[in-house]
Design a protein around this motif. Structure first.
Motif, PDB file in Angstrom:
ATOM      1  N   HIS A 151      44.625  57.273 -10.592  1.00 54.45           N
ATOM      2  CA  HIS A 151      46.048  57.529 -10.749  1.00 54.45           C
ATOM      3  C   HIS A 151      46.649  57.980  -9.419  1.00 54.45           C
ATOM      4  CE1 HIS A 151      46.157  57.240 -15.154  1.00 54.45           C
ATOM      5  NE2 HIS A 151      44.955  57.796 -15.130  1.00 54.45           N
ATOM      6  N   GLY A 152      47.961  57.738  -9.252  1.00 52.34           N
ATOM      7  CA  GLY A 152      48.652  58.204  -8.054  1.00 52.34           C
ATOM      8  C   GLY A 152      48.539  57.280  -6.868  1.00 52.34           C
ATOM      9  N   GLY A 153      48.249  56.010  -7.097  1.00 57.50           N
ATOM     10  CA  GLY A 153      48.162  55.064  -5.994  1.00 57.50           C
ATOM     11  C   GLY A 153      47.116  55.462  -4.972  1.00 57.50           C
ATOM     12  N   TYR A 154      47.451  55.298  -3.689  1.00 57.61           N
ATOM     13  CA  TYR A 154      46.499  55.606  -2.619  1.00 57.61           C
ATOM     14  C   TYR A 154      46.244  57.095  -2.453  1.00 57.61           C
ATOM     15  CZ  TYR A 154      46.419  50.796  -0.914  1.00 57.61           C
ATOM     16  OH  TYR A 154      46.231  49.442  -0.801  1.00 57.61           O
ATOM     17  N   SER A 155      47.121  57.929  -2.993  1.00 56.03           N
ATOM     18  CA  SER A 155      46.922  59.372  -2.827  1.00 56.03           C
ATOM     19  C   SER A 155      45.580  59.814  -3.413  1.00 56.03           C
ATOM     20  CB  SER A 155      48.067  60.156  -3.492  1.00 56.03           C
ATOM     21  OG  SER A 155      48.080  59.963  -4.892  1.00 56.03           O
ATOM     22  N   GLY A 156      45.098  59.098  -4.447  1.00 50.04           N
ATOM     23  CA  GLY A 156      43.825  59.453  -5.050  1.00 50.04           C
ATOM     24  C   GLY A 156      42.645  59.279  -4.128  1.00 50.04           C
ATOM     25  N   LEU A 157      42.770  58.396  -3.137  1.00 52.44           N
ATOM     26  CA  LEU A 157      41.666  58.159  -2.197  1.00 52.44           C
ATOM     27  C   LEU A 157      41.607  59.211  -1.100  1.00 52.44           C
ATOM     28  CD1 LEU A 157      41.843  54.286  -1.656  1.00 52.44           C
ATOM     29  CD2 LEU A 157      40.355  55.577  -3.194  1.00 52.44           C
ATOM     30  N   PHE A 158      42.657  59.991  -0.976  1.00 56.83           N
ATOM     31  CA  PHE A 158      42.722  61.003   0.075  1.00 56.83           C
ATOM     32  C   PHE A 158      42.889  62.385  -0.552  1.00 56.83           C
ATOM     33  CE2 PHE A 158      44.012  56.945   1.720  1.00 56.83           C
ATOM     34  CZ  PHE A 158      43.371  56.868   2.953  1.00 56.83           C
ATOM     35  N   LYS A 170      40.515  65.437  -2.738  1.00 60.04           N
ATOM     36  CA  LYS A 170      39.165  65.870  -3.123  1.00 60.04           C
ATOM     37  C   LYS A 170      38.952  65.823  -4.629  1.00 60.04           C
ATOM     38  CE  LYS A 170      38.316  68.850   0.886  1.00 60.04           C
ATOM     39  NZ  LYS A 170      38.045  70.239   1.355  1.00 60.04           N
ATOM     40  N   ASN A 171      40.065  65.943  -5.374  1.00 60.04           N
ATOM     41  CA  ASN A 171      39.965  65.928  -6.839  1.00 60.04           C
ATOM     42  C   ASN A 171      40.930  64.897  -7.427  1.00 60.04           C
ATOM     43  OD1 ASN A 171      38.096  68.286  -7.203  1.00 60.04           O
ATOM     44  ND2 ASN A 171      39.796  69.350  -6.180  1.00 60.04           N
ATOM     45  N   PRO A 172      40.629  63.625  -7.242  1.00 59.12           N
ATOM     46  CA  PRO A 172      41.546  62.597  -7.739  1.00 59.12           C
ATOM     47  C   PRO A 172      41.593  62.565  -9.264  1.00 59.12           C
ATOM     48  CG  PRO A 172      39.480  61.606  -7.031  1.00 59.12           C
ATOM     49  CD  PRO A 172      39.420  63.058  -6.626  1.00 59.12           C
ATOM     50  N   LYS A 173      42.761  62.217  -9.804  1.00 59.27           N
ATOM     51  CA  LYS A 173      42.900  62.060 -11.251  1.00 59.27           C
ATOM     52  C   LYS A 173      42.444  60.646 -11.615  1.00 59.27           C
ATOM     53  CE  LYS A 173      46.183  62.173 -15.096  1.00 59.27           C
ATOM     54  NZ  LYS A 173      47.612  62.264 -15.492  1.00 59.27           N
ATOM     55  N   THR A 174      41.456  60.569 -12.471  1.00 57.48           N
ATOM     56  CA  THR A 174      40.906  59.264 -12.822  1.00 57.48           C
ATOM     57  C   THR A 174      40.807  59.092 -14.337  1.00 57.48           C
ATOM     58  OG1 THR A 174      38.598  60.031 -12.827  1.00 57.48           O
ATOM     59  CG2 THR A 174      39.508  59.248 -10.714  1.00 57.48           C
ATOM     60  N   THR A 175      40.701  57.846 -14.771  1.00 58.05           N
ATOM     61  CA  THR A 175      40.464  57.512 -16.169  1.00 58.05           C
ATOM     62  C   THR A 175      39.418  56.408 -16.226  1.00 58.05           C
ATOM     63  OG1 THR A 175      42.731  58.037 -16.874  1.00 58.05           O
ATOM     64  CG2 THR A 175      41.450  56.584 -18.305  1.00 58.05           C
ATOM     65  N   ASP A 176      38.374  56.612 -17.017  1.00 60.14           N
ATOM     66  CA  ASP A 176      37.420  55.533 -17.253  1.00 60.14           C
ATOM     67  C   ASP A 176      38.073  54.530 -18.203  1.00 60.14           C
ATOM     68  OD1 ASP A 176      33.961  56.063 -16.889  1.00 60.14           O
ATOM     69  OD2 ASP A 176      35.530  57.155 -15.809  1.00 60.14           O
ATOM     70  N   ILE A 177      38.133  53.285 -17.771  1.00 60.98           N
ATOM     71  CA  ILE A 177      38.773  52.251 -18.587  1.00 60.98           C
ATOM     72  C   ILE A 177      37.701  51.501 -19.361  1.00 60.98           C
ATOM     73  CG2 ILE A 177      40.263  50.221 -18.573  1.00 60.98           C
ATOM     74  CD1 ILE A 177      41.426  51.185 -15.939  1.00 60.98           C
ATOM     75  N   ASP A 178      37.705  51.682 -20.679  1.00 61.38           N
ATOM     76  CA  ASP A 178      36.754  50.937 -21.515  1.00 61.38           C
ATOM     77  C   ASP A 178      37.460  49.718 -22.101  1.00 61.38           C
ATOM     78  OD1 ASP A 178      38.362  51.883 -23.577  1.00 61.38           O
ATOM     79  OD2 ASP A 178      36.890  53.345 -24.311  1.00 61.38           O
ATOM     80  N   PHE A 179      36.727  48.939 -22.904  1.00 58.87           N
ATOM     81  CA  PHE A 179      37.288  47.692 -23.408  1.00 58.87           C
ATOM     82  C   PHE A 179      38.506  47.936 -24.287  1.00 58.87           C
ATOM     83  CE2 PHE A 179      37.848  44.337 -26.503  1.00 58.87           C
ATOM     84  CZ  PHE A 179      37.782  43.186 -25.729  1.00 58.87           C
ATOM     85  N   LEU A 180      38.440  48.957 -25.166  1.00 62.65           N
ATOM     86  CA  LEU A 180      39.547  49.199 -26.085  1.00 62.65           C
ATOM     87  C   LEU A 180      40.824  49.573 -25.340  1.00 62.65           C
ATOM     88  CD1 LEU A 180      37.782  51.091 -29.027  1.00 62.65           C
ATOM     89  CD2 LEU A 180      38.554  48.708 -28.955  1.00 62.65           C
ATOM     90  N   LEU A 181      40.689  50.385 -24.300  1.00 58.91           N
ATOM     91  CA  LEU A 181      41.855  50.751 -23.495  1.00 58.91           C
ATOM     92  C   LEU A 181      42.402  49.524 -22.770  1.00 58.91           C
ATOM     93  CD1 LEU A 181      43.835  52.767 -22.293  1.00 58.91           C
ATOM     94  CD2 LEU A 181      42.115  53.366 -20.573  1.00 58.91           C
ATOM     95  N   ALA A 182      41.508  48.740 -22.184  1.00 58.57           N
ATOM     96  CA  ALA A 182      41.928  47.529 -21.468  1.00 58.57           C
ATOM     97  C   ALA A 182      42.640  46.563 -22.413  1.00 58.57           C
ATOM     98  CB  ALA A 182      40.720  46.850 -20.826  1.00 58.57           C
ATOM     99  N   ASP A 183      42.121  46.424 -23.615  1.00 54.27           N
ATOM    100  CA  ASP A 183      42.695  45.511 -24.599  1.00 54.27           C
ATOM    101  C   ASP A 183      44.037  46.026 -25.112  1.00 54.27           C
ATOM    102  OD1 ASP A 183      42.306  43.030 -26.016  1.00 54.27           O
ATOM    103  OD2 ASP A 183      42.074  44.210 -27.851  1.00 54.27           O
ATOM    104  N   ASP A 184      44.192  47.342 -25.095  1.00 50.15           N
ATOM    105  CA  ASP A 184      45.424  47.957 -25.596  1.00 50.15           C
ATOM    106  C   ASP A 184      46.569  47.800 -24.603  1.00 50.15           C
ATOM    107  OD1 ASP A 184      46.901  49.524 -27.519  1.00 50.15           O
ATOM    108  OD2 ASP A 184      46.768  51.198 -26.113  1.00 50.15           O
TER     109      ASP A 184
END
Length: 409
Positions: free
Chosen positions: A38-45, A47-61
């Motif tokens: 989340h947050g575009g490129y800011s997540g790569l810079f 130390k504690n980026p906001k992330t979400t694991d994308i599983d099939f159900l989320l992707a399909d939704d």
């Protein structure tokens, strides 16, 4: 388990979720973990980026929804950010093998910097970019659109048609402004779809300096021509990009004081360009003694997060699946490209970049193409020398409003 990371940068465009969902479905099927940043490129810079694991159900939704499930930003990393803040630990701890970036020209330029950075540091992380923008201004071969453009044009044309109907019903003129920071693709596309009698885009000023007076006079040219035709209504489409071509002095003449974003672009989204153009037009009409009612309509944020049309649902699905195809072939530092025949291939950022700045140059509307010239010659209404005598009933000097004289064509 091997992972991939995916982020979305810049502003929204229809199809963001389709790309993310299609990338996720494809890589999950191949045994990868898919991490959404989340947050575009800011997540790569961070130390504690906001992330979400994308599983099939989320992707399909999410795959056929408008907007972007992964929050976006226009964060632009500095050289200092690269040297001091790049979060390599995120890639190491999560065993990330591929970074997928989804965005437009600025996002592509930053993706190019990341590809070079990873190569210089010899970090074994592939990088593939998916080109997006409703502006349609990334230089893809064979006229292929950037994803999101067709959906934005479709929704813009729906709005545009209702405006044209209102103009005819009420006997008024409307001034419509459409997004497009440096290129007039969206404005031209909507204006053409709606058969607007005047379309003004920055590319038209290839032989003359763009000024506020010239923009206004082009619209007046159409108003007078329609009066000669016995028609007291119409719509003029003006691309917001004309502001980018105006000098500081001309921008001041418009009465607008812009703030600027992190990339140095005037923040056009903070003001209604249609309102500005309409105010300038009304002032001009009053000066020449023409009683014409005009109304402003802005086509901007309304089209960025709409549900993708079928074209973009299919196109973005191909781009998502194409990302895996290129990765499996060992490609990196490239954009995924799907040609009009549906073939997938890499488009290397280094081949598109400006050799001096490293930035990806915008693709402009080709005003020499039949697609453009036929519209100018057959759909637009404007004063020509043959109209001078009849136009004198409405303006003192018809030549001042001659379409081709204004543009020095």
């Amino acid at each position: 388990m091997e992972s991939i990371a995916i982020l979305t940068g810049g502003g929204p465009a229809p199809g963001m979720n389709t790309v993310v969902g299609s990338v996720a479905k494809t890589f999950l099927q191949k045994g990868f973990r898919v991490i959404g940043l989340h947050g575009g490129y800011s997540g790569l810079f961070n130390k504690n980026p906001k992330t979400t694991d994308i599983d099939f159900l989320l992707a399909d939704d999410i795959f056929n929804r408008g907007g972007s499930y992964l929050t976006m930003s226009r964060f632009k990393p500095t050289d200092k950010n690269f040297e001091e803040d790049f979060n390599l630990d995120f890639f190491v701890k999560n065993n990330v093998k591929l970074l997928v970036t989804v965005g437009g020209d600025d996002t592509a330029s930053t993706a190019n910097r990341i590809a070079k950075f990873l190569e210089e540091k010899k970090y074994p992380i592939a990088n593939i970019h998916v080109p997006k923008t409703i502006d349609n201004d990334l230089p893809l071969p064979a006229g292929s659109p950037t994803f999101g453009y067709q959906s934005a044009k479709d929704m813009g044309s729906i709005i545009g048609r209702t405006v044209a109907t209102d103009a005819k019903t009420s006997g008024n003129w409307f001034v419509v402004a459409a997004m497009g920071r440096s290129a007039g693709h969206l404005a031209f596309g909507i204006g053409t779809a709606c058969h607007y009698p005047m379309i003004v885009i920055p590319e038209m000023f290839n032989k003359t300096t763009i000024t506020v007076d010239k923009i206004v006079n082009l619209v007046v040219s159409s108003i007078v021509k329609r009066k000669i035709m016995g028609i007291d209504y119409g719509v003029a489409m003006i691309s917001e990009g004309v502001f980018h071509s105006l000098s500081d002095e001309e921008i001041q003449k418009s009465g607008i004081h812009f703030s600027y974003d992190d990339h140095g672009h005037p923040e056009l989204g903070k003001v209604s360009k249609a309102h500005i153009f309409n105010e300038m037009l009304e002032k001009k009409l009053k000066e020449i003694g023409q009683k014409v009612k005009s109304r402003p309509v802005e086509i901007g944020y309304e089209v960025r997060c709409q549900t993708p049309v079928a074209f973009d649902l299919v196109y973005c699905s191909m781009l998502g699946m194409g990302t895996y195809k290129l990765f499996s072939e060992g490609k990196t530092g490239c954009m995924v490209y799907v040609d009009p025949a549906g073939q997938i291939s890499p488009l290397y950022l280094k081949d598109l970049q400006d050799p001096t700045t490293g930035k990806i140059p915008p693709r402009l509307v080709d005003i020499k193409s039949d697609k453009f010239t036929q519209v100018v010659e057959n759909i637009l209404n404007y004063i020509t020398p043959a109209d001078y005598e009849a136009a004198k009933k409405y303006v003192a000097d018809p030549a001042e409003y001659d379409f081709k004289k204004i543009l020095n064509w």
